[in-house]
Write a protein that holds these residues in place. Sequence first.
Motif, PDB file in Angstrom:
ATOM      1  N   LYS A 236      -6.976  11.834   3.376  1.00  0.00           N
ATOM      2  CA  LYS A 236      -5.574  11.438   3.539  1.00  0.00           C
ATOM      3  C   LYS A 236      -5.479  10.082   4.222  1.00  0.00           C
ATOM      4  O   LYS A 236      -6.384   9.655   4.938  1.00  0.00           O
ATOM      5  CB  LYS A 236      -4.834  12.477   4.389  1.00  0.00           C
ATOM      6  CG  LYS A 236      -4.734  13.828   3.730  1.00  0.00           C
ATOM      7  CD  LYS A 236      -3.856  14.754   4.521  1.00  0.00           C
ATOM      8  CE  LYS A 236      -3.547  15.996   3.692  1.00  0.00           C
ATOM      9  NZ  LYS A 236      -2.571  16.841   4.335  1.00  0.00           N
ATOM     10  N   THR A 237      -4.352   9.448   3.998  1.00  0.00           N
ATOM     11  CA  THR A 237      -3.976   8.224   4.702  1.00  0.00           C
ATOM     12  C   THR A 237      -5.088   7.176   4.609  1.00  0.00           C
ATOM     13  O   THR A 237      -5.569   6.658   5.609  1.00  0.00           O
ATOM     14  CB  THR A 237      -3.602   8.520   6.164  1.00  0.00           C
ATOM     15  OG1 THR A 237      -2.823   9.723   6.220  1.00  0.00           O
ATOM     16  CG2 THR A 237      -2.789   7.401   6.764  1.00  0.00           C
ATOM     17  N   VAL A 238      -5.481   6.865   3.389  1.00  0.00           N
ATOM     18  CA  VAL A 238      -6.499   5.857   3.127  1.00  0.00           C
ATOM     19  C   VAL A 238      -5.836   4.482   3.227  1.00  0.00           C
ATOM     20  O   VAL A 238      -4.839   4.220   2.551  1.00  0.00           O
ATOM     21  CB  VAL A 238      -7.116   6.065   1.729  1.00  0.00           C
ATOM     22  CG1 VAL A 238      -8.059   4.942   1.370  1.00  0.00           C
ATOM     23  CG2 VAL A 238      -7.813   7.417   1.659  1.00  0.00           C
ATOM     24  N   MET A 239      -6.394   3.618   4.094  1.00  0.00           N
ATOM     25  CA  MET A 239      -5.764   2.310   4.304  1.00  0.00           C
ATOM     26  C   MET A 239      -6.804   1.216   4.490  1.00  0.00           C
ATOM     27  O   MET A 239      -7.856   1.452   5.081  1.00  0.00           O
ATOM     28  CB  MET A 239      -4.846   2.358   5.516  1.00  0.00           C
ATOM     29  CG  MET A 239      -5.560   2.671   6.817  1.00  0.00           C
ATOM     30  SD  MET A 239      -4.463   2.876   8.229  1.00  0.00           S
ATOM     31  CE  MET A 239      -4.252   4.647   8.219  1.00  0.00           C
ATOM     32  N   VAL A 240      -6.485   0.045   3.953  1.00  0.00           N
ATOM     33  CA  VAL A 240      -7.316  -1.139   4.129  1.00  0.00           C
ATOM     34  C   VAL A 240      -6.398  -2.276   4.545  1.00  0.00           C
ATOM     35  O   VAL A 240      -5.380  -2.527   3.891  1.00  0.00           O
ATOM     36  CB  VAL A 240      -8.082  -1.496   2.830  1.00  0.00           C
ATOM     37  CG1 VAL A 240      -8.850  -2.805   2.994  1.00  0.00           C
ATOM     38  CG2 VAL A 240      -9.017  -0.366   2.433  1.00  0.00           C
TER      39      VAL A 240
ATOM     40  N   GLY B 134       0.823  -1.208   0.000  1.00  0.00           N
ATOM     41  CA  GLY B 134       0.000   0.000   0.000  1.00  0.00           C
ATOM     42  C   GLY B 134       0.856   1.258   0.000  1.00  0.00           C
ATOM     43  O   GLY B 134       1.883   1.317   0.663  1.00  0.00           O
ATOM     44  N   ALA B 135       0.434   2.245  -0.767  1.00  0.00           N
ATOM     45  CA  ALA B 135       1.154   3.517  -0.881  1.00  0.00           C
ATOM     46  C   ALA B 135       0.583   4.492   0.135  1.00  0.00           C
ATOM     47  O   ALA B 135      -0.237   5.349  -0.187  1.00  0.00           O
ATOM     48  CB  ALA B 135       1.034   4.060  -2.302  1.00  0.00           C
ATOM     49  N   ILE B 136       1.003   4.338   1.389  1.00  0.00           N
ATOM     50  CA  ILE B 136       0.449   5.133   2.484  1.00  0.00           C
ATOM     51  C   ILE B 136       1.588   5.875   3.179  1.00  0.00           C
ATOM     52  O   ILE B 136       1.713   5.884   4.396  1.00  0.00           O
ATOM     53  CB  ILE B 136      -0.310   4.246   3.493  1.00  0.00           C
ATOM     54  CG1 ILE B 136      -1.101   3.150   2.778  1.00  0.00           C
ATOM     55  CG2 ILE B 136      -1.248   5.092   4.352  1.00  0.00           C
ATOM     56  CD1 ILE B 136      -1.586   2.049   3.680  1.00  0.00           C
ATOM     57  N   GLY B 137       2.470   6.462   2.372  1.00  0.00           N
ATOM     58  CA  GLY B 137       3.537   7.284   2.920  1.00  0.00           C
ATOM     59  C   GLY B 137       4.837   6.562   3.219  1.00  0.00           C
ATOM     60  O   GLY B 137       5.781   7.188   3.703  1.00  0.00           O
ATOM     61  N   PHE B 138       4.891   5.274   2.953  1.00  0.00           N
ATOM     62  CA  PHE B 138       6.098   4.497   3.243  1.00  0.00           C
ATOM     63  C   PHE B 138       6.426   3.582   2.071  1.00  0.00           C
ATOM     64  O   PHE B 138       5.598   3.347   1.198  1.00  0.00           O
ATOM     65  CB  PHE B 138       5.892   3.618   4.489  1.00  0.00           C
ATOM     66  CG  PHE B 138       5.695   4.403   5.757  1.00  0.00           C
ATOM     67  CD1 PHE B 138       6.796   4.888   6.460  1.00  0.00           C
ATOM     68  CD2 PHE B 138       4.434   4.664   6.246  1.00  0.00           C
ATOM     69  CE1 PHE B 138       6.619   5.615   7.621  1.00  0.00           C
ATOM     70  CE2 PHE B 138       4.248   5.394   7.409  1.00  0.00           C
ATOM     71  CZ  PHE B 138       5.339   5.865   8.099  1.00  0.00           C
TER      72      PHE B 138
END
Length: 172
Positions: free
Chosen positions: A92-96, A31-35
């Motif tokens: 922002k910071t959408v995560m599953v 996942g492309a969540i800032g890392f």
Amino acid sequence: MALFFVADPPVTRSLRAGLLETWTDASNAGGAIGFVPPISPRDVEPLLDEQLSAVDQGRMLLVVGLDGDEVRAAGFIERNTHRLMQHWVWVKTVMVHPEAQGRGAGFALMLALAAQARSMPGIEAVRLTCRGGLGLEDFYARCGYKEVGRVPGAIRVGPGDERDDITMLLPL
């Protein structure tokens, strides 16, 4: 898996732990969540705490998708403080969590985030950015967003690996 979405839940130790696990596991699953993986919870904690502090201060709103009491999806809505841009918000910071991926949880999360934005007085649109090269813009387009900008090579995920920074807009 049917997720139940809660906006602005009380941030308990259990919820914080679930958010930390979801963000870490989703990042490590690509996942492309800032890392860029591999990462550990220690990498995520400072950013999570920064965003939870913004929630506490009323600058952001947290939307969480729960399966029972387990966090399986989450996203933040950030209010725009610029006096000429207060008619739209950032997602922002959408995560599953990886265990919920491929089952409609991401689409359901985006619907919940849009519904929450619609309930905010004076909000007419939602913007988000995503990392190019992963097909995320196609996913967000299926959620009703339109690409409105792209900065080539703005995100460097590694030496010689630059990705576009894509801005998407959802008119409400």
